[in-house]
Scaffold this active site. Structure first.
Site, short mmCIF file in Angstrom:
data_model
loop_
_atom_site.label_atom_id
_atom_site.label_comp_id
_atom_site.label_asym_id
_atom_site.label_seq_id
_atom_site.Cartn_x
_atom_site.Cartn_y
_atom_site.Cartn_z
N PHE A 58 0.86 -1.21 -0.13
CA PHE A 58 0.00 0.00 -0.02
C PHE A 58 0.96 1.22 0.21
O PHE A 58 1.94 1.11 0.28
CB PHE A 58 -0.87 -0.06 1.28
N LEU A 59 0.26 2.35 -0.07
CA LEU A 59 0.87 3.81 -0.02
C LEU A 59 -0.26 4.49 0.84
O LEU A 59 -1.48 4.30 0.24
CB LEU A 59 0.96 4.32 -1.34
N HIS B 231 12.08 -6.04 5.87
CA HIS B 231 11.53 -7.06 6.88
C HIS B 231 11.41 -8.27 6.33
O HIS B 231 10.85 -9.45 7.00
CB HIS B 231 10.12 -6.65 7.53
N ASN B 232 12.13 -8.61 4.93
CA ASN B 232 12.30 -9.86 4.87
C ASN B 232 13.65 -9.97 4.11
O ASN B 232 13.86 -9.83 3.02
CB ASN B 232 11.21 -10.30 3.53
N HIS C 156 7.23 -6.65 12.51
CA HIS C 156 7.11 -5.91 11.36
C HIS C 156 5.49 -5.47 10.92
O HIS C 156 5.54 -4.78 10.06
CB HIS C 156 7.76 -6.97 10.35
N GLY C 157 4.62 -6.08 11.89
CA GLY C 157 3.34 -5.52 11.32
C GLY C 157 2.24 -6.33 12.39
O GLY C 157 2.63 -6.58 13.26
N LYS D 253 -4.30 1.09 -2.69
CA LYS D 253 -3.99 -0.45 -2.73
C LYS D 253 -4.04 -0.94 -4.15
O LYS D 253 -4.80 -0.55 -4.97
CB LYS D 253 -4.73 -1.23 -1.67
#
Lengths: 486, 139
Positions: free
Chosen positions: A210-211, A334-335, A409-410, A485
């Site tokens: 997303f932004l 984050h990966n 991370h989320g 999205k």
């Protein structure tokens, strides 16, 4: 998948539980999950804790096989998994410890704007962002790079696109690893990976990417927020995307290539999705060379997306870059798997740190941090869901002692996409979001339904554990105002 | 026409269970299921014929490679599969004629980005009424 986990979880303290080594013969370390009792109830609902135990089988693993509080089931490694291996002790690297979307990550831009500046304009601004930023399945952008240019991106990451005019030097400084991991080797990539990467730099993608245009809703640490250029009521922009088709292809090719490596090196694994090879083997070096290319591609992608967002704001508000002050606060992966220096048993060692759905969190004083963050610690960006909030944290010293410099991370999904679509039947998620003050646009028919806030855990519960465990402290909370999205 | 596949639900990802009277039908049904997911249930038509040949270490691997090849042609070459005919299938090799049409986002309205075909729980099993396959996609 789907079955509740009934293995042993021993509580170490109020933020950690342990899976003892004795749980499974072959575990080379214990498992440690950062979670309080509230989160643990949902963590037990799938086989993610079993995956934490499985990761402990990896040769050369140091400390513990760890998972962050946003842990959920993944392929081989759990999402939220952190594992460090020592190459000098036969330590391995595993593509399953990175995932398909290599260097999926988040960046945050601060602005000089306040909520009042965009009061009546948000809907139109989101419309412009949606038109100008390619998002959704099969959407292509106007920015095209040749194969030779793509190879430069693979080698040099966001540094190269900045040199082409898609940003400024400060963007590179405020990106993890300066937006480029050295020793990326495009020759290790298949022609198919290169082909899949063509035309996707500067595209957001789909799914949970997303932004968001956000407002700083609450500040917890005034000093750190000020250093990051964030203040209450200010507008910020968060971008979540990764290495697109190129990264997926690199991971797919690597899993194929490494399929026989565990047998070749005498590595016994409880799950074949943990395929791996010693870091210091031809197979391990080849994977790392290719993974670094994909990581660099992802940083370049987020950099070009940043350029498109800045240009949209400038044109929409008819304002200069200086007036808008859209500076990059930070960009985190984050990966990823990285060779980093950590203290183990009182000795400084170069370890291969896998973070799959986990964010690097280097505290104040760490030599890899840019000058601006040397005194406050690295910004750790934690996106939530599109209806509630996201968080900015700052890394704390305990992260180095406990998690090889890692944090969450989320939020993590709690509902399948099909269930989310069913739950949304007869409702307009777009209108519901609007009533909460969020303008959202998505390409897919079910995009907003799939990604509705109820499909995700409350990220504040995850952040709370990370804060209490001393991995990273809360700096501020951001609320979405506009979302695009895929 | 009754579909030969059903969608398997999972919290973070999605999968397919496919049934076929024989292995070629199973592989054809899996391809149809893949593009059902990508296009959100819409059917695409027409296009030109392409030949796909893939190799694997066993039938399950072959199924994953077959779907990965179709996904590659969609994501990298923007080709939408509208039909398949498996011509030759041995445990380690497959050759198929596929109909592929150029992706037109406005017309095809793709809905789901599938990142990869995984080996997670992937299986092809025989039964009294034919074959069943399961495969999970990373999305």
């Amino acid at each position: 998948m789907g079955k509740e986990w009934s293995g042993p979880l021993e509580r170490l303290d109020d933020t950690r539980v342990r899976i003892p080594r004795a749980y499974k013969a072959g575990m080379r370390a214990e498992g440690v999950i950062f979670a309080d009792e509230r989160l643990l109830a949902s963590i037990r609902l799938d086989q993610a804790p079993e995956q934490v135990a499985n990761v402990a089988f990896l040769p050369g693993i140091q400390g513990a096989s760890m998972a962050m509080p946003d842990i959920h089931w993944g392929y081989g490694f759990p999402i939220g998994g952190v594992a460090a291996t020592d190459p000098k002790e036969g330590g391995v690297v595993s593509p399953g410890g990175v995932g398909y979307d290599i260097n999926c990550g988040v960046r945050l831009l601060r602005t000089n704007l306040t909520r009042v500046d965009l009061q009546d304009a948000m809907q139109r601004l989101v419309g412009d962002l949606f038109r100008n930023i390619p998002c959704g399945v099969g959407q292509e952008g106007d920015i095209r790079f040749s194969e030779a240019q793509e190879r430069e991106i693979l080698r040099h990451g966001s540094r190269w696109v900045v040199a082409q005019g898609y940003g400024c030097e400060e963007d590179v400084e405020h990106t993890e690893s300066g937006g480029c991991i050295e020793e990326a080797d495009p020759d290790t990539l298949s022609p198919r990976a290169i082909e899949r990467g063509r035309g996707q730099v500067g595209t957001l993608g789909s799914g949970n990417h997303f932004l968001e245009v956000q407002v700083v809703e609450e500040v917890y640490d005034e000093q750190a927020a000020a250093v990051m250029g964030l203040r209450q009521g200010a507008i910020a922009v968060m971008i979540h995307s990764g290495s697109r088709g190129l990264g997926y292809e690199v991971c797919d090719n690597s899993i194929q290539a490494l399929r026989d490596a565990p047998a070749r090196y005498g590595i016994e694994l409880p799950d074949r999705q943990l395929v791996c090879a010693p870091v210091e083997s031809p197979e391990g070096r080849k994977y790392l060379g290719a993974m670094r290319c994909a990581a660099n591609y992802a940083w370049a992608n987020r950099q070009v997306l940043t350029h498109l967002a800045r240009r949209t704001f400038e044109r929409f508000l008819k304002a200069s870059p200086k007036a808008l002050g859209m500076e990059l606060v930070y960009d985190v992966a984050h990966n990823i798997a990285k060779i980093e220096t950590h203290q183990v048993g009182g000795r400084s060692r170069a370890l291969c740190v896998h973070r799959k759905g986990a964010t690097r969190a280097f505290p104040a004083g760490h030599p890899e941090l840019p000058a601006r963050y040397r005194a406050i610690g690295q910004p750790v960006l934690i996106p939530g869901d599109m209806g509630r909030y996201s968080f900015v944290l700052a890394a704390e010293p305990a992260a180095m002692e406990r998690t090889f410099g890692s944090a969450c991370h989320g939020a993590g999904r709690v509902m399948s996409r099909t269930a989310a679509i069913q739950l949304a039947r007869g409702r307009s998620i777009k209108k519901e979001l609007q009533s909460r003050g969020v303008f959202a646009l998505a390409h897919g028919r079910d995009g907003l339904a799939e990604e509705q806030p109820d499909a995700y855990k409350d990220v504040s519960a995850v952040v709370d554990v990370v804060h209490r465990a001393g991995l990273a402290r809360r700096v501020c909370r951001l609320r979405p105002l506009g979302v695009i999205k895929g | 026409m009754k579909r030969s596949y059903e969608i398997l639900d999972h919290t973070a990802d999605i999968g397919l269970r496919v049934r076929g009277r024989d292995l070629p039908a199973l592989f054809e049904g899996a391809a149809e299921g893949l593009f059902h997911l990508i296009l959100g249930g819409r059917r695409a038509h027409g296009g030109e014929e392409e030949i796909i040949e893939v190799e694997g270490v066993d039938t399950t691997d072959l199924l994953v490679r077959w779907l990965a090849e179709l996904l590659f042609r969609f994501d990298a070459r923007r080709r939408v599969c509208t039909g398949t005919r498996v011509e030759m299938l041995s445990p380690r090799r497959l050759r198929a004629r596929v109909q592929m049409t150029a992706l037109d986002p406005a017309r095809h309205k793709p809905q789901m980005e599938i990142k990869a075909v995984t080996y997670c729980g992937a299986q092809v099993t025989p039964g009294p009424e034919g074959w069943t396959a399961e495969v999970v996609f990373d999305i």
